[in-house]
Design an enzyme around this catalytic site. Structure first.
Site, PDB file in Angstrom:
ATOM      1  N   LEU A  85      21.837  74.961  94.841  1.00 39.35           N
ATOM      2  CA  LEU A  85      20.889  74.449  93.850  1.00 39.35           C
ATOM      3  C   LEU A  85      19.778  75.441  93.527  1.00 39.35           C
ATOM      4  CD1 LEU A  85      20.468  70.787  95.176  1.00 39.35           C
ATOM      5  CD2 LEU A  85      21.956  71.584  93.327  1.00 39.35           C
ATOM      6  N   GLY A  86      19.458  76.307  94.467  1.00 39.34           N
ATOM      7  CA  GLY A  86      18.368  77.244  94.253  1.00 39.34           C
ATOM      8  C   GLY A  86      18.270  78.212  95.412  1.00 39.34           C
ATOM      9  N   LYS A 108      17.794  72.539 102.447  1.00 38.33           N
ATOM     10  CA  LYS A 108      17.223  73.884 102.371  1.00 38.33           C
ATOM     11  C   LYS A 108      17.553  74.603 103.673  1.00 38.33           C
ATOM     12  CE  LYS A 108      12.688  76.164 101.947  1.00 38.33           C
ATOM     13  NZ  LYS A 108      11.241  75.900 101.776  1.00 38.33           N
ATOM     14  N   ASP A 203      -0.804  76.029  97.021  1.00 35.37           N
ATOM     15  CA  ASP A 203       0.144  76.722  96.141  1.00 35.37           C
ATOM     16  C   ASP A 203       0.623  75.800  95.024  1.00 35.37           C
ATOM     17  OD1 ASP A 203       1.682  78.845  95.235  1.00 35.37           O
ATOM     18  OD2 ASP A 203       3.384  78.356  96.532  1.00 35.37           O
ATOM     19  N   SER A 357     -23.767  41.898  70.203  1.00 33.00           N
ATOM     20  CA  SER A 357     -24.981  42.403  70.858  1.00 33.00           C
ATOM     21  C   SER A 357     -24.782  43.789  71.452  1.00 33.00           C
ATOM     22  CB  SER A 357     -25.398  41.449  71.976  1.00 33.00           C
ATOM     23  OG  SER A 357     -24.400  41.404  72.987  1.00 33.00           O
ATOM     24  N   THR A 359     -22.984  44.205  74.085  1.00 38.92           N
ATOM     25  CA  THR A 359     -22.652  43.976  75.485  1.00 38.92           C
ATOM     26  C   THR A 359     -21.792  42.720  75.600  1.00 38.92           C
ATOM     27  OG1 THR A 359     -24.654  42.662  75.855  1.00 38.92           O
ATOM     28  CG2 THR A 359     -24.795  45.034  76.329  1.00 38.92           C
ATOM     29  N   ASP A 391     -24.610  48.855  86.230  1.00 37.61           N
ATOM     30  CA  ASP A 391     -26.073  48.843  86.370  1.00 37.61           C
ATOM     31  C   ASP A 391     -26.618  47.482  86.793  1.00 37.61           C
ATOM     32  OD1 ASP A 391     -25.763  47.359  84.092  1.00 37.61           O
ATOM     33  OD2 ASP A 391     -26.665  48.849  82.739  1.00 37.61           O
ATOM     34  N   GLU A 471       7.955  37.159  97.115  1.00 36.69           N
ATOM     35  CA  GLU A 471       8.494  38.315  97.820  1.00 36.69           C
ATOM     36  C   GLU A 471       8.039  39.615  97.159  1.00 36.69           C
ATOM     37  OE1 GLU A 471      12.722  36.499  99.511  1.00 36.69           O
ATOM     38  OE2 GLU A 471      12.598  37.228  97.444  1.00 36.69           O
TER      39      GLU A 471
END
Length: 491
Positions: A85-86, A108, A203, A357, A359, A391, A471
């Site tokens: 694969l590589g 690998k 990396d 308003s 808000t 706030d 579940e």
């Protein structure tokens, strides 16, 4: 925005990486041009014959391997190694099939001859420990096991069938802001998970992410932790690692910490959004000088058409001073959506703000959510209001509304669980079949087939072959992070 890469000469930094994909370099002198490293070398080996190996694993001898410190094991007794694969600097990755189950994995294989000294061995052992430590986390490849024989060290991992993110960028050519945001969130999530679990990646680059499947909207997973380290509290690191265009300025100054991962993720996001890197040069020295200068271009095309929120996040991730750089956790809460979606949220806010308003009161929030068909209880609406009212003045203004709406960390409630259940219950039967759940988990990269089997077996507590809502909720509220993938990454 055009295709963001073109073929060019290599500019390596460190030979410590286990991937030999050359770094990006030789960038153009205009953001309209393209860039690309050379593509990784590929070769093909003939598939191993499944009939020539024993069916059960067995130690090869009483000898002890110098890496894993255990008896040698014949990898061919456990897996059929198939096509290549590589290929990296110290190893080759193969497609393999587990003999006992028939499931596909990636193996690998690292030549022991490449592990020439004690540091090489310690580096590989650390990579294995980090893979074991991180396995099961969102957007990180699942690790199955490590085996050693006289010739090689074999790391068996989840098989991701899609291409590298780097190749996807080359082939796709351009990304919308929404697409870039989806990929960017997954990369930042990897940084967040690593840092939360005490790992510095060191990396981060597109070559080190794989698409889980060939689907256009496939999730991505980090696959290479060869340069990663466990974070030591208070320690400043000095080793120069990584690839040129993704290196943080403090790495070049040989005094850095985990903040470098946020910088690298910011570079990738910049590339996804604009098609070119933020700091470029025709030589490695020129690249480093540009990084240290830190002049960030957010004015040239296509940046005028990119949202202010995305540009603000880029600035915060590419802040020169690491102590002032945004953290991965805070970056995940930032707004990375297109202006069209924000307009939709603004319209929702205006519809709820019945007295105009500017808000929203608790009562207006209740009425607005009811009109939207929400099933939230009054207590849950009050909790949502408290979370949004930063706030604490008893009302929610537009900025507070946008913040709490976009913050995915505040979405784990009954409403979103119900929405997720309905999403997977494709036939609106009130149940999710095992096959529906399997299909969904596979689509969103929730582990390999063995993991999916285990999850389904665990979820279906009454063993009737179906997953009911209770579940499903029990599964989603487990601490492993599945709910983040299934609810949070459906972009």
């Amino acid at each position: 925005m055009g295709n963001c890469f073109k073929k060019s000469r290599d500019i390596p930094i460190s030979s410590g990486t286990s991937d030999d994909t050359p770094p990006l370099q030789q960038f153009p002198k205009s953001t309209q041009e393209r860039f690309s490293p050379t593509t990784p070398k590929k070769s093909t080996l003939s598939s191993s014959s499944s009939s020539s190996f024993p069916t059960k694993p067995a130690p090869l001898a009483d000898e002890v391997g110098k890496v894993l410190k255990g008896p040698y094991v014949d990898i061919n007794s456990l897996y059929v190694l198939e096509k290549e694969l590589g290929r990296g600097q110290i190893g080759v990755t193969y497609l393999c099939t587990e003999r006992a189950t028939g499931r596909k994995y990636a193996c690998k294989s690292i030549s022991r001859r490449k592990l020439v000294n004690s540091k090489d061995i310690e580096d590989v052992k650390r990579e294995i420990l980090i893979l074991q430590h991180l396995t099961g986390q969102p957007n990180i490849v699942e690790f199955k096991g490590a085996y050693e024989d006289r010739q090689n060290l074999h790391l068996v991992m989840e098989l991701c069938t899609g291409e590298k993110l780097f190749d996807r960028i080359i082939n796709k050519g351009s990304y919308s802001e929404r697409e870039a945001a989806s990929i960017g969130r997954q990369i930042v999530n990897v940084v967040h998970v690593c840092h939360f679990m005490g790992v510095m990646h060191r990396d981060l680059r597109p070559e080190n992410f794989l698409m889980v499947s060939k689907d256009d909207h496939s999730p991505i997973k980090a696959i290479d932790f060869g340069l990663s380290v466990f974070i030591e509290e208070g320690k400043m690191y000095k080793e120069i690692v990584g690839k040129a265009y993704y290196v943080a300025p403090e790495v070049l100054q040989r005094k850095y910490g985990k903040e470098i991962d946020v910088w690298s993720a910011g570079v990738i996001l910049y590339i996804l959004l604009s098609g070119v890197p933020p700091f470029w040069g025709e030589t490695e020295k020129a690249i480093f000088e540009a990084i240290l200068e830190g002049k960030l271009d957010l004015q040239s095309p296509p940046w005028p058409s990119i949202s202010a929120s995305a540009k603000d996040l880029i600035k915060q991730m590419l802040t020169m001073n690491p102590t002032k750089r945004i953290t991965a956790a805070d970056a995940l809460a930032e707004n990375l959506l297109e202006e069209e979606e924000i307009k939709g949220l603004k319209q929702m806010f205006n519809n709820m703000d019945t007295d105009k308003s500017g808000t929203i009161t608790l009562e207006e929030l209740k009425i607005g959510l009811t009109r939207l068909g929400s099933k939230l209880t009054e207590t849950e609406i009050k909790q949502l209001m408290d979370a949004a009212d930063v706030d604490k003045n008893g009302t929610v203004d537009y900025s507070e509304f946008i913040t709490v709406t976009m913050n995915r960390n505040k979405l784990d409630n009954e409403e979103h669980l119900f929405m997720a259940f309905k999403y997977f219950d494709q036939h609106d039967s009130g149940f999710i079949t095992r096959e529906e759940l399997r299909k969904a988990m596979t689509q969103y990269g929730m582990g390999d087939e063995a993991t999916i089997d285990e999850v389904i077996e665990d979820v279906d507590t009454d063993k009737d072959g179906r997953i009911n809502y209770d579940e499903f909720v029990a599964m989603m509220r487990k601490p492993e992070g599945e709910q983040q993938i299934m609810v949070g990454n459906r972009d």
